[in-house]
Scaffold this motif. Structure first.
Motif, PDB file in Angstrom:
ATOM      1  N   PHE A  33       0.771  -1.234   0.000  1.00  0.00           N
ATOM      2  CA  PHE A  33       0.000   0.000   0.000  1.00  0.00           C
ATOM      3  C   PHE A  33       0.809   1.295   0.000  1.00  0.00           C
ATOM      4  N   ASP A  34       2.121   1.243   0.131  1.00  0.00           N
ATOM      5  CA  ASP A  34       2.881   2.490   0.035  1.00  0.00           C
ATOM      6  C   ASP A  34       2.927   2.995  -1.402  1.00  0.00           C
ATOM      7  N   GLN A  35       3.073   2.081  -2.335  1.00  0.00           N
ATOM      8  CA  GLN A  35       3.069   2.394  -3.769  1.00  0.00           C
ATOM      9  C   GLN A  35       2.491   1.194  -4.495  1.00  0.00           C
ATOM     10  N   TYR A  42      -8.046   1.032  -2.289  1.00  0.00           N
ATOM     11  CA  TYR A  42      -6.593   0.939  -2.154  1.00  0.00           C
ATOM     12  C   TYR A  42      -6.085   1.971  -1.151  1.00  0.00           C
ATOM     13  N   LEU A  43      -6.576   3.181  -1.252  1.00  0.00           N
ATOM     14  CA  LEU A  43      -6.127   4.236  -0.332  1.00  0.00           C
ATOM     15  C   LEU A  43      -6.568   3.954   1.098  1.00  0.00           C
ATOM     16  N   LYS A  44      -7.668   3.224   1.251  1.00  0.00           N
ATOM     17  CA  LYS A  44      -8.117   2.821   2.583  1.00  0.00           C
ATOM     18  C   LYS A  44      -7.330   1.616   3.098  1.00  0.00           C
ATOM     19  N   ARG A  45      -6.463   1.070   2.235  1.00  0.00           N
ATOM     20  CA  ARG A  45      -5.621  -0.080   2.585  1.00  0.00           C
ATOM     21  C   ARG A  45      -6.458  -1.307   2.949  1.00  0.00           C
ATOM     22  N   SER A  46      -7.585  -1.446   2.249  1.00  0.00           N
ATOM     23  CA  SER A  46      -8.473  -2.571   2.543  1.00  0.00           C
ATOM     24  C   SER A  46      -8.489  -3.627   1.441  1.00  0.00           C
ATOM     25  N   ARG A  47      -8.176  -3.205   0.210  1.00  0.00           N
ATOM     26  CA  ARG A  47      -8.298  -4.120  -0.929  1.00  0.00           C
ATOM     27  C   ARG A  47      -7.441  -3.588  -2.067  1.00  0.00           C
ATOM     28  N   ILE A  48      -6.829  -4.520  -2.811  1.00  0.00           N
ATOM     29  CA  ILE A  48      -6.089  -4.115  -4.003  1.00  0.00           C
ATOM     30  C   ILE A  48      -6.498  -5.002  -5.166  1.00  0.00           C
ATOM     31  N   LYS A  49      -6.857  -4.348  -6.261  1.00  0.00           N
ATOM     32  CA  LYS A  49      -7.234  -5.054  -7.479  1.00  0.00           C
ATOM     33  C   LYS A  49      -6.191  -4.781  -8.549  1.00  0.00           C
ATOM     34  N   PHE A  65      -7.248  -8.205   4.633  1.00  0.00           N
ATOM     35  CA  PHE A  65      -5.915  -8.330   5.232  1.00  0.00           C
ATOM     36  C   PHE A  65      -6.071  -8.426   6.752  1.00  0.00           C
ATOM     37  N   ASN A  66      -5.899  -9.617   7.286  1.00  0.00           N
ATOM     38  CA  ASN A  66      -6.035  -9.859   8.722  1.00  0.00           C
ATOM     39  C   ASN A  66      -4.633  -9.892   9.332  1.00  0.00           C
ATOM     40  N   LYS A 114      -3.682  -9.649  12.441  1.00  0.00           N
ATOM     41  CA  LYS A 114      -3.536 -10.420  13.677  1.00  0.00           C
ATOM     42  C   LYS A 114      -3.230 -11.880  13.397  1.00  0.00           C
ATOM     43  N   VAL A 115      -3.862 -12.408  12.350  1.00  0.00           N
ATOM     44  CA  VAL A 115      -3.649 -13.807  11.970  1.00  0.00           C
ATOM     45  C   VAL A 115      -2.599 -13.925  10.867  1.00  0.00           C
ATOM     46  N   ASN A 116      -2.252 -12.785  10.253  1.00  0.00           N
ATOM     47  CA  ASN A 116      -1.314 -12.754   9.132  1.00  0.00           C
ATOM     48  C   ASN A 116      -1.875 -13.526   7.940  1.00  0.00           C
ATOM     49  N   MET A 117      -3.083 -13.152   7.543  1.00  0.00           N
ATOM     50  CA  MET A 117      -3.828 -13.889   6.525  1.00  0.00           C
ATOM     51  C   MET A 117      -4.458 -12.910   5.539  1.00  0.00           C
ATOM     52  N   VAL A 118      -4.607 -13.374   4.297  1.00  0.00           N
ATOM     53  CA  VAL A 118      -5.245 -12.560   3.262  1.00  0.00           C
ATOM     54  C   VAL A 118      -6.109 -13.460   2.384  1.00  0.00           C
ATOM     55  N   THR A 119      -7.148 -12.881   1.794  1.00  0.00           N
ATOM     56  CA  THR A 119      -8.049 -13.598   0.897  1.00  0.00           C
ATOM     57  C   THR A 119      -7.829 -13.101  -0.527  1.00  0.00           C
ATOM     58  N   ILE A 120      -7.860 -14.021  -1.483  1.00  0.00           N
ATOM     59  CA  ILE A 120      -7.702 -13.642  -2.886  1.00  0.00           C
ATOM     60  C   ILE A 120      -8.945 -14.025  -3.682  1.00  0.00           C
ATOM     61  N   GLY A 121      -9.118 -13.353  -4.825  1.00  0.00           N
ATOM     62  CA  GLY A 121     -10.189 -13.666  -5.760  1.00  0.00           C
ATOM     63  C   GLY A 121      -9.749 -13.271  -7.162  1.00  0.00           C
ATOM     64  N   TYR A 122     -10.422 -13.788  -8.175  1.00  0.00           N
ATOM     65  CA  TYR A 122      -9.981 -13.543  -9.556  1.00  0.00           C
ATOM     66  C   TYR A 122     -11.090 -13.897 -10.526  1.00  0.00           C
ATOM     67  N   PHE A 123     -11.095 -13.235 -11.679  1.00  0.00           N
ATOM     68  CA  PHE A 123     -11.988 -13.594 -12.775  1.00  0.00           C
ATOM     69  C   PHE A 123     -11.430 -13.038 -14.074  1.00  0.00           C
ATOM     70  N   LEU A 124     -11.756 -13.719 -15.146  1.00  0.00           N
ATOM     71  CA  LEU A 124     -11.256 -13.365 -16.477  1.00  0.00           C
ATOM     72  C   LEU A 124     -12.408 -13.033 -17.418  1.00  0.00           C
ATOM     73  N   ALA A 125     -12.119 -12.226 -18.419  1.00  0.00           N
ATOM     74  CA  ALA A 125     -13.057 -12.042 -19.521  1.00  0.00           C
ATOM     75  C   ALA A 125     -13.296 -13.398 -20.180  1.00  0.00           C
ATOM     76  N   GLU A 126     -14.533 -13.667 -20.552  1.00  0.00           N
ATOM     77  CA  GLU A 126     -14.874 -14.987 -21.087  1.00  0.00           C
ATOM     78  C   GLU A 126     -14.033 -15.350 -22.312  1.00  0.00           C
ATOM     79  N   ALA A 127     -13.666 -14.364 -23.103  1.00  0.00           N
ATOM     80  CA  ALA A 127     -12.885 -14.627 -24.317  1.00  0.00           C
ATOM     81  C   ALA A 127     -11.521 -15.231 -24.002  1.00  0.00           C
ATOM     82  N   HIS A 128     -11.088 -15.124 -22.747  1.00  0.00           N
ATOM     83  CA  HIS A 128      -9.745 -15.607 -22.398  1.00  0.00           C
ATOM     84  C   HIS A 128      -9.776 -16.802 -21.453  1.00  0.00           C
ATOM     85  N   TRP A 129     -10.941 -17.420 -21.323  1.00  0.00           N
ATOM     86  CA  TRP A 129     -11.039 -18.630 -20.517  1.00  0.00           C
ATOM     87  C   TRP A 129     -10.280 -19.773 -21.199  1.00  0.00           C
ATOM     88  N   GLY A 130      -9.789 -20.702 -20.415  1.00  0.00           N
ATOM     89  CA  GLY A 130      -9.183 -21.923 -20.944  1.00  0.00           C
ATOM     90  C   GLY A 130      -7.758 -21.783 -21.430  1.00  0.00           C
TER      91      GLY A 130
END
Length: 200
Positions: A7-9, A66-73, A94-95, A97-113
């Motif tokens: 989150f610094d840059q 991003y500026l709230k340091r809660s999520r980065i896409k 971004f947790n 205390k537990v040192n844990m993070v959750t991820i997610g992802y998706f692609l444009a349908e034209a680029h599946w597979g």
């Protein structure tokens, strides 16, 4: 967890094949193609957006989070063509205390597979373990989302089990979720990286 690395840059991540970098207004057409496709969000807690101005405003929401340091896409691009947005990958919850993070992802349908999601997850996983120094990365997947499960398993994530009626997802109601995770010690032991994510 080294939050400053994230989150610094805004970090640009590169491998030989992919570039993960900031999504900007110049990518609006590709972003709209993603968000207006009902198929892309069949198994996601996101309601498709069919108004281009609404999608344009979301780029500002990315910056706000991003500026709230809660999520980065990150936008997913190929190293050969960094102008065409192919998909989105994110880190959130971004947790420290537990040192844990959750991820997610998706692609444009034209680029599946094409294996792009798998390579993007590999690059982000490496960055989070090696640079951000998180201990646990997790992902939540709807039960019928077989392609997403394959992406995680291919990258060495472990299926921990099912969370029954555990989450309220937009457009889906209360849903069951399978949870996948990887620990830093597992990554260092089993998946020794053959390259390091380059941060620019």
């Amino acid at each position: 967890m080294n939050m400053e690395v994230v989150f610094d840059q805004f970090p640009v991540l590169r491998s030989g094949e992919l570039v993960l970098r900031k999504i900007e207004e110049q990518h609006l057409d590709e972003l709209f193609e993603i968000y207006s496709n009902d198929h892309v969000f069949e198994y996601c807690g996101i309601i498709p957006k069919h108004n281009k101005l609404t999608v344009k405003s979301m780029i500002g929401h990315y910056e706000r989070d991003y500026l709230k340091r809660s999520r980065i896409k990150w936008g997913i691009f190929t190293a050969e063509d960094e102008t065409q947005l192919l998909g989105i990958i994110e880190a959130c919850e971004f947790n420290q205390k537990v040192n844990m993070v959750t991820i997610g992802y998706f692609l444009a349908e034209a680029h599946w597979g094409r294996g792009l999601a798998s390579r993007a997850v590999a690059l982000l996983t490496e960055f989070l373990f090696a640079q951000v120094q998180v201990n646990r990365i997790q992902a939540e997947v709807m039960l019928n989302n077989e392609p997403s499960k394959k992406v995680l398993l291919k990258n060495g994530y472990v299926k921990e089990g099912m969370l029954r009626q555990a989450a309220l997802w937009s457009g889906k109601g209360v849903v069951d979720l399978e949870i996948y995770s990887m620990l830093r010690e597992e990554y260092m032991k089993v998946l020794q990286p053959d390259h390091e994510a380059l941060i620019l």
